[in-house]
Scaffold this motif. Structure first.
Motif, PDB file in Angstrom:
ATOM      1  N   VAL A  19      23.416  38.661  51.234  1.00  0.00           N
ATOM      2  CA  VAL A  19      24.646  38.875  50.471  1.00  0.00           C
ATOM      3  C   VAL A  19      24.740  37.792  49.396  1.00  0.00           C
ATOM      4  CG1 VAL A  19      27.171  38.973  50.604  1.00  0.00           C
ATOM      5  CG2 VAL A  19      25.785  39.928  52.459  1.00  0.00           C
ATOM      6  N   LEU A  20      25.091  38.223  48.187  1.00  0.00           N
ATOM      7  CA  LEU A  20      25.227  37.313  47.056  1.00  0.00           C
ATOM      8  C   LEU A  20      26.516  37.623  46.313  1.00  0.00           C
ATOM      9  CD1 LEU A  20      22.055  38.648  47.035  1.00  0.00           C
ATOM     10  CD2 LEU A  20      21.768  36.562  45.744  1.00  0.00           C
ATOM     11  N   ASP A  21      27.091  36.613  45.687  1.00  0.00           N
ATOM     12  CA  ASP A  21      28.320  36.774  44.916  1.00  0.00           C
ATOM     13  C   ASP A  21      28.089  36.332  43.476  1.00  0.00           C
ATOM     14  OD1 ASP A  21      30.102  37.465  47.159  1.00  0.00           O
ATOM     15  OD2 ASP A  21      29.753  35.401  47.795  1.00  0.00           O
ATOM     16  N   ARG A  22      28.826  36.956  42.582  1.00  0.00           N
ATOM     17  CA  ARG A  22      28.882  36.534  41.188  1.00  0.00           C
ATOM     18  C   ARG A  22      30.329  36.725  40.725  1.00  0.00           C
ATOM     19  NH1 ARG A  22      24.534  35.215  42.602  1.00  0.00           N
ATOM     20  NH2 ARG A  22      22.565  35.227  41.467  1.00  0.00           N
ATOM     21  N   ILE A  23      30.763  35.873  39.818  1.00  0.00           N
ATOM     22  CA  ILE A  23      32.116  35.967  39.268  1.00  0.00           C
ATOM     23  C   ILE A  23      32.009  36.217  37.773  1.00  0.00           C
ATOM     24  CG2 ILE A  23      34.293  34.755  38.880  1.00  0.00           C
ATOM     25  CD1 ILE A  23      33.694  33.146  41.434  1.00  0.00           C
ATOM     26  N   PHE A  24      32.797  37.183  37.304  1.00  0.00           N
ATOM     27  CA  PHE A  24      32.799  37.581  35.897  1.00  0.00           C
ATOM     28  C   PHE A  24      34.198  37.386  35.324  1.00  0.00           C
ATOM     29  CE2 PHE A  24      29.752  40.052  38.246  1.00  0.00           C
ATOM     30  CZ  PHE A  24      28.612  39.995  37.460  1.00  0.00           C
ATOM     31  N   LYS A  25      34.266  36.858  34.126  1.00  0.00           N
ATOM     32  CA  LYS A  25      35.556  36.794  33.429  1.00  0.00           C
ATOM     33  C   LYS A  25      35.689  38.121  32.679  1.00  0.00           C
ATOM     34  CE  LYS A  25      38.316  34.159  30.290  1.00  0.00           C
ATOM     35  NZ  LYS A  25      39.312  33.286  30.729  1.00  0.00           N
ATOM     36  N   ALA A  26      36.090  39.129  33.437  1.00  0.00           N
ATOM     37  CA  ALA A  26      36.162  40.492  32.902  1.00  0.00           C
ATOM     38  C   ALA A  26      36.994  41.348  33.844  1.00  0.00           C
ATOM     39  CB  ALA A  26      34.756  41.089  32.781  1.00  0.00           C
ATOM     40  N   PRO A  27      37.578  42.409  33.314  1.00  0.00           N
ATOM     41  CA  PRO A  27      38.302  43.346  34.184  1.00  0.00           C
ATOM     42  C   PRO A  27      37.336  44.076  35.127  1.00  0.00           C
ATOM     43  CG  PRO A  27      38.671  43.844  31.848  1.00  0.00           C
ATOM     44  CD  PRO A  27      37.642  42.774  31.919  1.00  0.00           C
ATOM     45  N   ILE A  28      37.868  44.494  36.242  1.00  0.00           N
ATOM     46  CA  ILE A  28      37.059  45.157  37.253  1.00  0.00           C
ATOM     47  C   ILE A  28      36.352  46.408  36.712  1.00  0.00           C
ATOM     48  CG2 ILE A  28      38.947  46.550  38.210  1.00  0.00           C
ATOM     49  CD1 ILE A  28      37.816  45.904  41.015  1.00  0.00           C
ATOM     50  N   GLU A  29      37.022  47.181  35.860  1.00  0.00           N
ATOM     51  CA  GLU A  29      36.422  48.400  35.316  1.00  0.00           C
ATOM     52  C   GLU A  29      35.192  48.089  34.469  1.00  0.00           C
ATOM     53  OE1 GLU A  29      39.698  47.686  35.069  1.00  0.00           O
ATOM     54  OE2 GLU A  29      40.606  49.212  36.355  1.00  0.00           O
ATOM     55  N   ALA A 104      41.116  39.368  40.279  1.00  0.00           N
ATOM     56  CA  ALA A 104      42.267  38.481  40.405  1.00  0.00           C
ATOM     57  C   ALA A 104      42.230  37.479  39.256  1.00  0.00           C
ATOM     58  CB  ALA A 104      42.247  37.741  41.737  1.00  0.00           C
ATOM     59  N   SER A 105      43.379  37.207  38.669  1.00  0.00           N
ATOM     60  CA  SER A 105      43.508  36.204  37.604  1.00  0.00           C
ATOM     61  C   SER A 105      42.499  36.430  36.481  1.00  0.00           C
ATOM     62  CB  SER A 105      43.345  34.794  38.177  1.00  0.00           C
ATOM     63  OG  SER A 105      44.286  34.554  39.182  1.00  0.00           O
ATOM     64  N   SER A 106      42.364  37.658  36.022  1.00  0.00           N
ATOM     65  CA  SER A 106      41.448  38.088  34.953  1.00  0.00           C
ATOM     66  C   SER A 106      39.982  37.748  35.206  1.00  0.00           C
ATOM     67  CB  SER A 106      41.902  37.616  33.577  1.00  0.00           C
ATOM     68  OG  SER A 106      42.227  36.269  33.524  1.00  0.00           O
ATOM     69  N   HIS A 107      39.614  37.656  36.480  1.00  0.00           N
ATOM     70  CA  HIS A 107      38.217  37.505  36.882  1.00  0.00           C
ATOM     71  C   HIS A 107      37.908  38.582  37.916  1.00  0.00           C
ATOM     72  CE1 HIS A 107      38.859  33.516  35.191  1.00  0.00           C
ATOM     73  NE2 HIS A 107      37.551  33.422  35.102  1.00  0.00           N
ATOM     74  N   THR A 108      36.658  39.023  37.917  1.00  0.00           N
ATOM     75  CA  THR A 108      36.212  39.987  38.916  1.00  0.00           C
ATOM     76  C   THR A 108      35.096  39.350  39.727  1.00  0.00           C
ATOM     77  OG1 THR A 108      36.820  41.874  37.555  1.00  0.00           O
ATOM     78  CG2 THR A 108      35.213  42.278  39.297  1.00  0.00           C
ATOM     79  N   THR A 109      35.241  39.388  41.049  1.00  0.00           N
ATOM     80  CA  THR A 109      34.222  38.876  41.950  1.00  0.00           C
ATOM     81  C   THR A 109      33.399  40.046  42.470  1.00  0.00           C
ATOM     82  OG1 THR A 109      35.635  37.039  42.618  1.00  0.00           O
ATOM     83  CG2 THR A 109      33.791  37.577  44.073  1.00  0.00           C
ATOM     84  N   LEU A 110      32.101  39.929  42.325  1.00  0.00           N
ATOM     85  CA  LEU A 110      31.143  40.887  42.856  1.00  0.00           C
ATOM     86  C   LEU A 110      30.552  40.312  44.128  1.00  0.00           C
ATOM     87  CD1 LEU A 110      28.946  43.206  42.788  1.00  0.00           C
ATOM     88  CD2 LEU A 110      27.594  41.611  41.389  1.00  0.00           C
ATOM     89  N   THR A 111      30.573  41.083  45.192  1.00  0.00           N
ATOM     90  CA  THR A 111      29.824  40.760  46.406  1.00  0.00           C
ATOM     91  C   THR A 111      28.812  41.881  46.571  1.00  0.00           C
ATOM     92  OG1 THR A 111      31.707  39.630  47.400  1.00  0.00           O
ATOM     93  CG2 THR A 111      29.953  40.352  48.894  1.00  0.00           C
ATOM     94  N   PHE A 112      27.548  41.515  46.537  1.00  0.00           N
ATOM     95  CA  PHE A 112      26.449  42.476  46.601  1.00  0.00           C
ATOM     96  C   PHE A 112      25.632  42.194  47.852  1.00  0.00           C
ATOM     97  CE2 PHE A 112      22.128  43.803  46.051  1.00  0.00           C
ATOM     98  CZ  PHE A 112      22.232  45.034  45.432  1.00  0.00           C
ATOM     99  N   GLY A 113      25.203  43.248  48.541  1.00  0.00           N
ATOM    100  CA  GLY A 113      24.393  43.052  49.736  1.00  0.00           C
ATOM    101  C   GLY A 113      23.353  44.120  49.940  1.00  0.00           C
ATOM    102  N   GLN A 114      22.291  43.743  50.638  1.00  0.00           N
ATOM    103  CA  GLN A 114      21.254  44.679  51.052  1.00  0.00           C
ATOM    104  C   GLN A 114      20.931  44.416  52.514  1.00  0.00           C
ATOM    105  OE1 GLN A 114      17.602  44.972  48.786  1.00  0.00           O
ATOM    106  NE2 GLN A 114      16.529  45.852  50.523  1.00  0.00           N
TER     107      GLN A 114
END
Length: 188
Positions: A19-29, A104-114
């Motif tokens: 499992v890995l995470d990344r944070i984006f300063k972007a809307p979820i869409e 949340a707070s104009s950031h989108t957190t991605l949690t990706f897993g395989q």
């Protein structure tokens, strides 16, 4: 600066996942579109053909070179723009992937897993591979050059091999403890 490994191993009811995470300063869409629109997906990992609404697609990882083959994708869950899960590959040899997005707070957190089939055989390379691909996603979104695979492999292998050894030891200790409990219960 050399990239650093970010993955972890997570035990779930249906197996062990890298499992890995990344944070984006972007809307979820916007972040969802980099996974759900084939032209955007092709900028960092691969492309698909077919209609997602049918629950089945064909997918090919384009960063693997021109010889990459198309594989079957069976969509198990799609709750746009929040959750996705699928089995990728032929029956009996497929692998499960998921991604969850949270804004949340104009950031989108991605949690990706395989999901992993083997801690020893595939976990280290899968972890390195997904660190590489998710960094390709960051680069594509920012319009920057793609990262170099040689900066990831084999340098990151030790991180994932250590995680696998530690989890394997934990699992073995749990099995020994469970066996001892069962032995005592059988002796009563």
């Amino acid at each position: 600066m050399m990239p650093q490994p970010t993955g972890r191993l997570v035990r779930k009811d249906d197996g062990v996942f890298v499992v890995l995470d990344r944070i984006f300063k972007a809307p979820i869409e916007d972040v969802w579109s980099w996974f759900s629109r084939s032209p955007r997906l092709a900028e960092w990992v691969g492309e698909y053909k077919g209609l997602p609404s049918t629950g089945a697609l064909k997918f090919r990882m384009n960063a693997e070179g021109d010889g990459a083959e198309w594989g079957d994708v069976s969509i198990l869950e799609c709750d746009a723009p929040h959750r996705f899960a699928a089995d990728v590959g032929p029956a009996g040899a497929s692998f499960r992937v998921f991604w969850h997005l949270k804004e949340a707070s104009s950031h989108t957190t991605l949690t990706f897993g395989q999901r992993l089939r083997s801690l020893k055989d595939e976990a280290p390379s899968m972890g390195v591979g997904w660190d590489y691909y998710l960094d390709r996603l960051l680069a594509a979104r920012a319009g920057k050059p793609m990262p170099d695979w040689n900066d990831y492999y084999p340098d990151m292998l030790d991180h994932y091999e250590t995680l696998c050894r530690e989890l394997d030891q934990d699992i073995r200790r749990e099995q020994v403890a469970l066996h001892a409990v069962n032995q005592r219960a059988a002796g009563d």
